[in-house]
Design an enzyme around this catalytic site. Structure first.
Site, mmCIF file in Angstrom:
data_model
loop_
_atom_site.group_PDB
_atom_site.id
_atom_site.type_symbol
_atom_site.label_atom_id
_atom_site.label_comp_id
_atom_site.label_asym_id
_atom_site.label_seq_id
_atom_site.Cartn_x
_atom_site.Cartn_y
_atom_site.Cartn_z
ATOM 1 N N SER A 174 0.812 -1.215 0.000
ATOM 2 C CA SER A 174 0.000 0.000 0.000
ATOM 3 C C SER A 174 0.848 1.269 0.000
ATOM 4 O O SER A 174 0.499 2.254 -0.656
ATOM 5 C CB SER A 174 -0.933 0.014 1.217
ATOM 6 O OG SER A 174 -1.742 -1.139 1.242
ATOM 7 N N HIS A 220 0.220 4.556 4.565
ATOM 8 C CA HIS A 220 -0.339 5.198 3.380
ATOM 9 C C HIS A 220 0.152 6.636 3.240
ATOM 10 O O HIS A 220 0.555 7.074 2.158
ATOM 11 C CB HIS A 220 -1.864 5.164 3.441
ATOM 12 C CG HIS A 220 -2.434 3.793 3.282
ATOM 13 N ND1 HIS A 220 -3.789 3.545 3.281
ATOM 14 C CD2 HIS A 220 -1.833 2.590 3.100
ATOM 15 C CE1 HIS A 220 -3.998 2.252 3.111
ATOM 16 N NE2 HIS A 220 -2.827 1.650 3.012
#
Length: 268
Positions: A174, A220
């Protein structure tokens, strides 16, 4: 663009003013008979904003997906479980665990980006990697794209290591994918195109990061910031000695991240 038609980044060519699509470039070419030539000239290939020749196929994206899938299935085999593959010895040796990194296992900062908790985690990341990567790789070129992917991955590991719980276990691509999202927004801005689609994509995924449980929000955000900074280095480097500026800038970014994490490691 003169024609104002829809376009994709890999179909644009640099013109004297801004960027134009292939059809506009062809329409602007001189017509009429040409004098004979002794030999055909060597073909000329356009350069992108990153100084790369346009790649025909997103080879690097496909290779990264194959690598991620292969690592996932190896952990499944070791764990003898599709959904509980995190118990695999490889997963335990590669996942990001801050205390283990501080003890000297720095490879975990990179290897954690190739691990996934179950098939859904893998599927979501690989679909996002393909959708974004196949648009971004032709613009950056294969080597630059790979460098950006790894910078985003490192940023996605650095943030949890610096600001997360020391007892956490983080894994997944991610951070790298968010790095590509940030990179896409910067590329569109550099090409004087609307960055709204990329910013909308980033916003929606950030919302999901806060809403869906068991997601590393720090990972993230770290990947997003590192990827955006890395792309600025790649697409805003001076044309003269561009490769040197790009390589030096990316290396400097990696060194800064590692130095900051080293300072954090001595406190754990």
């Amino acid at each position: 663009m003169r024609c104002e038609r829809p376009f994709c980044p890999q179909c644009l060519r640099e013109a004297s003013v801004g960027y134009q699509c292939v059809e506009c470039v062809g329409a602007a070419a001189p017509t009429g008979p040409r004098p004979p030539r002794a030999s055909a000239p060597a073909p000329r290939y356009g350069r992108t904003v990153a100084g790369a020749t346009l790649a025909a196929k997103p080879v690097t994206v496909a290779a990264l997906i194959v690598l991620n899938v292969a690592v996932f299935f190896w952990t499944v085999v070791q764990a003898a479980s599709l959904s509980n593959n995190a118990v695999a010895p490889l997963f335990q040796a590669w996942s990001l665990q801050p205390t283990e990194v501080a003890a000297g296992q720095w490879w975990r900062l990179f290897t954690a980006g190739f691990l996934h908790f179950g098939p859904l985690h893998l599927a979501f990341n690989m679909v996002a990697l393909w959708v974004i990567g196949k648009e971004l790789e032709p613009v950056l070129g294969r080597v630059r794209f790979l460098a950006l992917y790894l910078v985003g991955l490192l940023g996605g590991s650095a943030a949890p290591f610096l600001f997360g719980s020391v007892n956490s276990q983080v894994a997944g691509a991610s951070g790298a994918v968010f790095g590509l999202m940030g990179g896409l927004a910067v590329v569109l801005r550099r090409m004087k195109l609307s960055a709204r689609p990329a910013l909308t994509l980033i916003g929606l995924n950030l919302v999901l990061s806060f809403v869906v449980p068991d997601i590393s929000i720090l990972g993230h955000l770290g990947g997003l910031v590192a990827g955006a900074i890395g792309t600025v280095v790649l697409v805003y480097a001076p044309a003269r000695n561009r490769n040197g500026w790009q390589a030096g800038g990316i290396a400097a970014l990696v060194v800064v991240l590692l130095l900051i994490m080293e300072l954090r490691a001595v406190t754990l």
